[in-house]
Scaffold this active site. Structure first.
Site, PDB file in Angstrom:
ATOM      1  N   ARG A 234      -2.968  -6.264 -18.548  1.00 54.71           N
ATOM      2  CA  ARG A 234      -1.889  -5.165 -18.628  1.00 54.71           C
ATOM      3  C   ARG A 234      -0.535  -5.377 -19.185  1.00 54.71           C
ATOM      4  O   ARG A 234       0.689  -4.954 -19.089  1.00 54.71           O
ATOM      5  CB  ARG A 234      -1.668  -4.965 -17.159  1.00 54.71           C
ATOM      6  CG  ARG A 234      -2.417  -4.128 -16.316  1.00 54.71           C
ATOM      7  CD  ARG A 234      -2.543  -4.055 -14.885  1.00 54.71           C
ATOM      8  NE  ARG A 234      -3.555  -3.698 -14.120  1.00 54.71           N
ATOM      9  CZ  ARG A 234      -3.780  -3.779 -12.794  1.00 54.71           C
ATOM     10  NH1 ARG A 234      -3.125  -4.667 -11.965  1.00 54.71           N
ATOM     11  NH2 ARG A 234      -4.917  -3.215 -12.289  1.00 54.71           N
TER      12      ARG A 234
ATOM     13  N   HIS B 141      -2.011 -13.181  -2.491  1.00 52.35           N
ATOM     14  CA  HIS B 141      -3.195 -13.458  -1.488  1.00 52.35           C
ATOM     15  C   HIS B 141      -3.436 -14.831  -0.806  1.00 52.35           C
ATOM     16  O   HIS B 141      -3.945 -14.835   0.119  1.00 52.35           O
ATOM     17  CB  HIS B 141      -4.501 -13.323  -2.434  1.00 52.35           C
ATOM     18  CG  HIS B 141      -4.505 -11.906  -2.821  1.00 52.35           C
ATOM     19  ND1 HIS B 141      -4.482 -11.431  -4.344  1.00 52.35           N
ATOM     20  CD2 HIS B 141      -4.846 -10.755  -2.328  1.00 52.35           C
ATOM     21  CE1 HIS B 141      -4.650  -9.982  -4.275  1.00 52.35           C
ATOM     22  NE2 HIS B 141      -4.874  -9.619  -3.202  1.00 52.35           N
TER      23      HIS B 141
ATOM     24  N   HIS C  35       0.980  -1.195  -0.096  1.00 50.09           N
ATOM     25  CA  HIS C  35       0.025  -0.144   0.217  1.00 50.09           C
ATOM     26  C   HIS C  35       0.740   1.331  -0.250  1.00 50.09           C
ATOM     27  O   HIS C  35       0.338   2.259  -0.314  1.00 50.09           O
ATOM     28  CB  HIS C  35      -1.117   0.053   1.080  1.00 50.09           C
ATOM     29  CG  HIS C  35      -1.920  -0.933   1.088  1.00 50.09           C
ATOM     30  ND1 HIS C  35      -3.048  -1.004   1.684  1.00 50.09           N
ATOM     31  CD2 HIS C  35      -2.419  -1.929   0.208  1.00 50.09           C
ATOM     32  CE1 HIS C  35      -4.058  -1.649   1.444  1.00 50.09           C
ATOM     33  NE2 HIS C  35      -3.379  -2.335   0.452  1.00 50.09           N
TER      34      HIS C  35
END
Lengths: 616, 299
Positions: free
Chosen positions: A475, A385, A147
């Site tokens: 992407r 994850h 983040h």
């Protein structure tokens, strides 16, 4: 080949040795120089610029009225004084692959194999596979760091992918909608080049997850939640009980306030709380030496210190915990302290510019082949994850008695703050530090994330596993085999070369048919069980991802002026510079969760499981 | 990595392969294509060779015409405008090139067919002939060769003059057409060879967008030369008139495959065929895909 003779020799040797076998199969004395050589080669061959005549708003020359030579700006501008836009909020993601190989895929390849099929048959967690030698703070830390570095921001509400749902799948509606990533509009010079995307956070290692990536956000986290007044003493806002403020203006009830509070869960809540407290401690310490200093000055210096402390913890504590081998530990400690080591550093200080001998931190800034930017490939490799458990048990740090049991949704978003109604902050830290993250392997993707309820109105049900697959294709991140070739790694020719696990080989063959089509994420998870060219022993992540990390982890330090020429006692203040040198996560926890000192006293790393119960 | 090779009296060449450096320096008015025999020995030899070989009659080919040459800019703009909507080769030529890309035709058809597609822009009905393609190869190699035996052979046999005449005849001695069919066509041929390589990779064939294919196949000339016509103070030190700067476009393209680099579209010396070339490459790829035999397979 650019660089010194030593670098050229290391690069050449790494090339030769890597042709024979992967670096980790050599003894430490050869493995570590090989890693250094691989980094030299990647700096030359795997950094590509996407900024064609940047058109992001020219930064304010004196943003926030601060002296940009000695403080980080809120939006990351003026880190590089010759290119003030470099690494700032809104700058484009760079690439680690040649630009011409980074066009997004088109249909039918884009949907082949179907991302939902991959999610269901290769990624879905059958049973939780833990990493026994790590604690759940390791996963929280990773997200806390990501983040800081990057986010593609909100997706494009006007443009969607429609993933067909396979027969027999219970997904509602027969089709899965996935919003496309918001594209950066074309700029002069973009003709003929692939689509580029921008980072909505600063690219720098500047703790923007705590302080925000804009002045507006920064002011918000510097506001006292009790009075609603801006804190003029340089501190960050906390509730009287030491918890984070609630983001009252946010759309999600109960969500805590932070510089970045997206994808929030209890692990992030812990990390943010601890480091907001740490910021305030640093301000208190600096105030002793500089009693006349303004609150703004104290804030800026404390921010420098906290950012550097986070970078140091990540480099010499978190990464070695995930690369739990002699080579991994040595390589990462050398990144910060140099081969001369911490003891030498403390005794004699930095005695030269060499990053190999004296560490990257404090060595001259060098962007190598492209202006500094986070890359799409780096973002892709940090899709981890599976580290997240689906279920959480909160227990008392006094007697290990269970206080609360919740699933992932129950500890996420606005629900995270409600956990503290049942368990104290110390209990929550204790619970995470004594439980395990999931292993990065196939069939271990949290099922909760494969069926994420809408965040707010107008959102849709999300399968994050399928979305992860689709994002890389969208992407233009090359698939696994091509990705490895571009990193000068061997690409498997068969599924048997990709993984030793026979069952996985069969499943992969059924779904992909051709090993060249294996997605990057799936390949990195499959190589966790491959003795030939796969994950190095003791490593928590794949060798493929690791290659990107050794390039980019160093680059985050090497490109940043505040870890380069300006990483010194003059800019940081003597007390601030010493704070970075003398502290780590252990000292941070001793300060802010002292009641748990007995639990982590014997932990070799703060990311290894702490002792349960009262620990004597 | 930029570098300078300088041996006083012998050679003075600055090599640039950084896209930003090329973009920055290309506009410098002191750098030109008015190749004069000045500077160190090798520089003089190179300049003389370019002047001698790349011309039609007394006119230099457009790619080596000085910036301020009479009518250069006007003719360049006219040609660029004309090529905007020009035919992308004849249907037969496109079919042949697509068949080459799919591996159904051998290398022998590539050069002549590509040359004919280019020639068609200047002389309708331009035929694909082996002697014309051979002439194009000679004209392209002549300014660059440092093989003394080869140079001697060309000198003795008049091969270069003959090649130039072979190329000039069907296009009415138009220097732009001679450049296109004799020199620039080799970039198109290289691009089509790359395209054939992509076609051989089944996954690339399925996953690459047309844009991506064009990006990989639109190649620049490996090197483009400019000569300093006035003294200058540069990042690489002081330069005297006659010093040469070599834009290593192929290397620069690897770092930044934009039209700015490949075709130098933002420069006074931009390729007037940038749009046509990219469009032709796209059309050939489309045709190759459209005419490919349908195969069964898993979905």
């Amino acid at each position: 080949m650019a660089g010194s003779l030593l670098e050229s020799l290391l690069g050449g040797a790494a090339r030769v040795l890597s042709r024979i076998q992967p670096w980790h199969k050599y003894p430490t004395t050869l493995a570590v120089p090989t890693l250094a050589g691989l980094r030299v080669n990647m700096r030359h061959e795997n950094l590509f610029d996407t900024e064609m005549e940047p058109t992001i708003a020219a930064p304010d020359p004196a943003p926030g009225g601060i002296d940009v030579r000695e403080a980080r700006t809120a939006d990351g501008s003026y880190n590089d004084l010759s290119k003030p836009w470099m690494g700032m909020t809104g700058a484009r993601f760079g690439r680690n692959m040649p630009i011409e190989r980074t066009f997004g895929e088109e249909e039918p390849a884009l949907m082949t194999p179907n991302p939902r099929v991959i999610s269901n048959r290769l990624l879905a967690r059958k049973e939780f596979v833990p990493v026994p030698h790590l604690n759940a703070l390791a996963g929280a830390w990773l997200q806390f760091m990501v983040h800081d570095w990057l986010s593609h921001g909100e997706n494009d509400p006007e443009d969607k992918f429609y993933v067909p749902i396979p027969e027999g799948d219970s997904w509602p509606g027969g089709v899965m909608e996935v919003l496309k990533t918001l594209r950066d509009p074309d700029r002069p010079g973009d003709a003929g080049r692939p689509q580029a995307y921008t980072n909505v956070e600063t690219h720098w290692w500047d703790a923007s997850q705590i302080y925000g990536s804009s002045l507006r956000r920064q002011i918000k986290v510097r506001t006292d939640p009790t009075t609603g007044q801006f804190l003029t003493d340089g501190k960050l806002g906390l509730q009287p009980n030491g918890h984070l403020p609630i983001d009252e203006a946010g759309k999600i009830p109960g969500l805590e306030l932070a510089g970045v509070n997206g994808n929030w869960w209890i692990g992030l809540s812990v990390m943010h709380t601890v480091f907001v407290r740490e910021h305030n401690s640093v301000v208190d310490r600096l105030k002793i030496d500089f009693p006349e200093a303004s609150g703004e000055w104290l804030f800026q210096k404390a921010r420098l210190v906290v950012s550097a402390l986070l970078a140091k913890i990540h480099t010499v504590e978190w990464t070695p915990a995930l690369m739990n081998s002699p080579e991994g530990r040595l390589a990462m400690r050398a990144n910060w302290w140099g081969l001369a080591g911490e003891t030498f550093h403390r005794a004699f200080g930095r005695r030269g510019e060499s990053e190999i001998l004296f560490g990257v931190a404090g060595s001259p800034v060098d962007h190598h082949n492209a202006p500094y930017a986070m890359t799409e490939e780096f973002a892709a490799c940090y899709r981890m994850h599976p580290l997240m458990p689906d279920d959480y048990s909160f227990r008392s740090h006094v007697d290990d008695r269970e206080l609360l049991k919740r699933d992932l949704i129950g500890v996420a978003r606005g629900q995270a703050s409600s956990v503290y109604e049942h368990a104290s902050f110390d209990d929550v830290v204790y619970s995470l530090a004594t439980s395990h993250p999931g292993a990065l392997c196939l069939h271990n993707y949290p099922n909760t994330l494969r069926s994420l309820p809408p965040k707010r109105e107008n959102d849709v049900l999300t399968d994050l596993a399928a979305t992860d697959i689709l994002r890389d294709r969208e992407r233009g991140v090359p698939r696994y085999c091509e990705f490895r070739r571009h990193m000068s790694m061997r690409a498997p020719k068969t599924f048997a070369e990709l993984t030793d696990n026979k069952e996985w080989q069969k499943e992969l063959e059924e779904i992909y048919g051709d090993v060249e089509k294996v997605d990057l994420l799936v390949g990195t998870l499959a190589e966790s069980q491959c003795t030939r060219n796969g994950t190095p022993p003791g490593f928590g992540f794949s060798d493929t991802a690791f290659r990107i990390f050794i390039l980019m982890a160093t680059r985050r330090l090497k490109s940043d002026r505040f870890y380069g020429e300006d990483f010194n006692a003059k800019v940081y203040t003597p007390a601030g510079f010493a704070w970075v040198r003398d502290n780590g996560l252990r000292q941070v926890m001793e300060r802010h969760v002292p009641a748990l000192a007995a639990q982590f006293a014997d932990a070799r790393s703060m990311f290894f499981p702490w002792a349960k119960g009262t620990a004597g | 990595m930029s570098s300078r090779i300088r041996i006083p009296g012998l050679v003075d060449v600055i090599r640039l392969d950084e896209p930003a450096a090329i973009r920055a320096i290309v506009a410098d008015p002191r750098l030109d294509r008015d190749f004069k025999k000045e500077g160190p020995l090798i520089n003089r030899l190179l300049a003389g060779r370019i002047r001698k070989v790349l011309r039609v009659g007394s006119h230099p080919l457009p790619a080596v015409a000085p910036r301020e040459a009479e009518d250069r800019a006007r003719l360049q703009a006219l040609l660029e405008q004309r090529l905007q909507n020009a035919q992308l080769g004849t249907p037969e030529q496109r079919a042949t090139l697509a068949a080459y890309v799919r591996g159904e035709k051998g290398e022998g058809v590539l050069g002549p067919t590509a040359q004919a597609a280019v020639g068609e822009l200047f002389a309708p009905g331009y035929a694909a002939r082996k002697d014309r393609w051979k002439a194009a190869r000679t004209l392209d190699a002549a300014p660059r060769s440092f093989n003394p035996l080869q140079i001697l052979w060309w000198g003795l046999t008049g091969a270069v003059d003959r090649a130039r005449k072979t190329l000039a005849a069907p296009v009415d001695n138009d220097p732009a057409a001679v450049h296109a069919t004799g020199v620039a066509v080799h970039n198109l041929v290289r691009g089509l060879k790359i395209m054939r390589g992509l076609w051989r990779q089944p996954f690339a064939r399925e996953s690459l967008t047309e844009e991506a294919v064009i990006c990989q196949c639109a190649v620049a000339p490996a090197n483009v030369l400019r000569q300093w016509k006035a003294p200058a103070s540069t990042l690489w030190g002081e330069v005297e008139p006659g010093a040469i700067t070599l834009f290593q476009l192929d290397a620069a393209r690897y770092r930044s495959p934009s039209h700015q680099i490949v075709f130098m579209t933002d420069s006074w010396s931009r390729c007037p065929a940038h749009h046509w070339t990219a469009s032709l490459l796209g059309a050939v790829w489309r045709e190759a895909k459209a005419s490919a035999p349908v195969k069964g397979g898993r979905s």
